[in-house]
Design a protein around this motif. Structure first.
Motif, mmCIF file in Angstrom:
data_model
loop_
_atom_site.group_PDB
_atom_site.id
_atom_site.type_symbol
_atom_site.label_atom_id
_atom_site.label_comp_id
_atom_site.label_asym_id
_atom_site.label_seq_id
_atom_site.Cartn_x
_atom_site.Cartn_y
_atom_site.Cartn_z
ATOM 1 N N TRP A 110 0.873 -1.114 -0.004
ATOM 2 C CA TRP A 110 0.079 0.028 0.115
ATOM 3 C C TRP A 110 0.923 1.272 0.104
ATOM 4 O O TRP A 110 0.370 2.361 -0.664
ATOM 5 C CB TRP A 110 -1.049 0.014 1.384
ATOM 6 N N VAL A 122 -5.394 3.935 0.729
ATOM 7 C CA VAL A 122 -6.055 3.727 1.888
ATOM 8 C C VAL A 122 -7.464 3.031 1.696
ATOM 9 O O VAL A 122 -7.756 3.316 0.429
ATOM 10 C CB VAL A 122 -6.470 4.723 2.842
ATOM 11 N N GLN A 124 -11.338 3.126 1.408
ATOM 12 C CA GLN A 124 -12.330 4.172 1.624
ATOM 13 C C GLN A 124 -13.709 3.158 1.164
ATOM 14 O O GLN A 124 -13.741 3.249 0.027
ATOM 15 C CB GLN A 124 -12.100 5.354 0.997
ATOM 16 N N THR A 137 -7.166 2.989 -8.648
ATOM 17 C CA THR A 137 -6.557 3.062 -7.405
ATOM 18 C C THR A 137 -5.382 3.640 -6.910
ATOM 19 O O THR A 137 -5.189 4.322 -6.003
ATOM 20 C CB THR A 137 -6.616 1.574 -6.695
ATOM 21 N N TYR A 142 -6.963 5.793 -3.201
ATOM 22 C CA TYR A 142 -7.853 5.075 -2.115
ATOM 23 C C TYR A 142 -8.853 4.027 -2.911
ATOM 24 O O TYR A 142 -9.007 4.428 -4.200
ATOM 25 C CB TYR A 142 -8.616 6.032 -1.200
ATOM 26 N N THR A 198 -5.305 -3.300 3.938
ATOM 27 C CA THR A 198 -4.985 -1.863 3.377
ATOM 28 C C THR A 198 -5.449 -0.795 4.638
ATOM 29 O O THR A 198 -6.279 -0.928 5.415
ATOM 30 C CB THR A 198 -6.371 -1.707 2.303
ATOM 31 N N THR A 200 -6.122 2.603 6.984
ATOM 32 C CA THR A 200 -7.070 3.721 6.760
ATOM 33 C C THR A 200 -6.434 4.862 7.030
ATOM 34 O O THR A 200 -6.822 6.017 6.890
ATOM 35 C CB THR A 200 -8.032 3.325 8.053
ATOM 36 N N PRO A 202 -3.326 7.374 5.751
ATOM 37 C CA PRO A 202 -2.120 7.181 4.698
ATOM 38 C C PRO A 202 -0.846 7.540 5.373
ATOM 39 O O PRO A 202 0.223 7.234 4.207
ATOM 40 C CB PRO A 202 -2.711 8.534 3.971
#
Length: 280
Positions: A110, A122, A124, A137, A142, A198, A200, A202
């Motif tokens: 990520w 992240v 979302q 992505t 996100y 992933t 949440t 950043p």
């Protein structure tokens, strides 16, 4: 090839009518299938975990595959291959266990693909189908569960590991309950499941304690008796139903394109009944 790709087969790089196209000026004859095949074979040669005995049909469908569902078709493999190689070079002592490689990729993918070095991709919610192909992505930074499942699946394929998107289009059979997608990975002759970790936030550079294939299935939030697998149906996405003698016509149900039957699928509900319905 999926039905909706047929009209664009030359753009993708498939030879039309079984003949290889003549050389085109300005690279017009170069589709994404060429680098897809080349890099998939390179991974198989380079990585000892990818060179273990994997049935040919599994390799063709779940490593060599250029897509997952109906996401935009893009040349993602060179970009993801570079990111994976950099990650694995930092862990030169990684052994041959598939799970070790999976864990490294799930912890570091990520941030490696973030738009900036200090900004990770992240999670979302509610982004599919606006943002769910790999390039979107990466560009936006996100996506929701379908986008993370597709990106993580493609990253594993770039490392020579068979993987596929799997999920439910409707919890407990009711569309109003929402959907969810995750990932299955092929190892030791069978499919195991896990979830992309992933972040949440950043600013997360490395995910601490990412999900992996050896985790107790009941530790995952969606593997629980209250999800009522059976009423909740689960499907894995495939590429081409014509390649399997045991195909029963099942399709992967896309929650964002409910009536489409264009993506071949495998019904995995019984597996999740066994794995999850006893979890409390």
């Amino acid at each position: 090839m999926m039905p909706f790709d047929i009209s664009n087969m030359e753009t993708l790089g498939f030879p039309k009518n079984g003949t290889q196209p003549a050389d085109e000026a300005d690279g017009l004859g170069n589709g994404l299938i060429g680098p897809t095949i080349e890099l998939a074979l390179d991974a198989k040669i380079k990585h000892h975990w990818a060179d273990r005995i994997v049935p040919k049909e599994i390799y063709f469908e779940y490593v060599l595959n250029y897509a997952n569902v109906n996401e935009g078709r893009t040349n993602w493999r060179p970009l993801l291959t570079d990111a994976i190689e950099s990650m694995l070079n930092d862990h030169a002592n990684v052994d041959s266990r598939v799970n070790d490689v999976v864990r490294i990729i799930n912890a570091r993918l990520w941030n490696a693909l973030g738009r900036r070095s200090n900004e990770s991709i992240v999670f979302q919610s509610g982004q599919t189908p606006l943002i769910f192909d790999p390039m979107s992505t990466i560009a936006f930074g996100y996506c929701s569960c379908t986008g993370t499942a597709i990106l993580f699946t493609n990253a594993l394929r770039a490392a020579g590991i068979p993987a596929r998107v799997v999920g439910t289009p409707a919890w407990k059979g009711e569309r109003s309950n929402g959907n969810h997608n995750w990932v299955e990975v092929y190892r030791n002759g069978k499919w195991d499941f896990m979830e992309p970790s992933t972040p949440t936030d950043p600013s997360t550079k490395v995910v601490v304690n990412p999900d992996d294939l050896d985790r107790n299935p009941c530790d995952r939030w969606f593997c629980h008796a209250n999800q009522r697998y059976g009423d909740t149906r689960v499907y894995a996405a495939r590429l081409d139903r014509s390649q399997r003698e045991d195909d029963d016509g099942t399709h992967y149900v896309m929650a964002w394109e409910w009536d489409s039957k264009d993506v071949p699928g495998e019904d995995r509900t019984d597996y999740y009944i066994e794995k999850c319905n006893s979890c409390e």
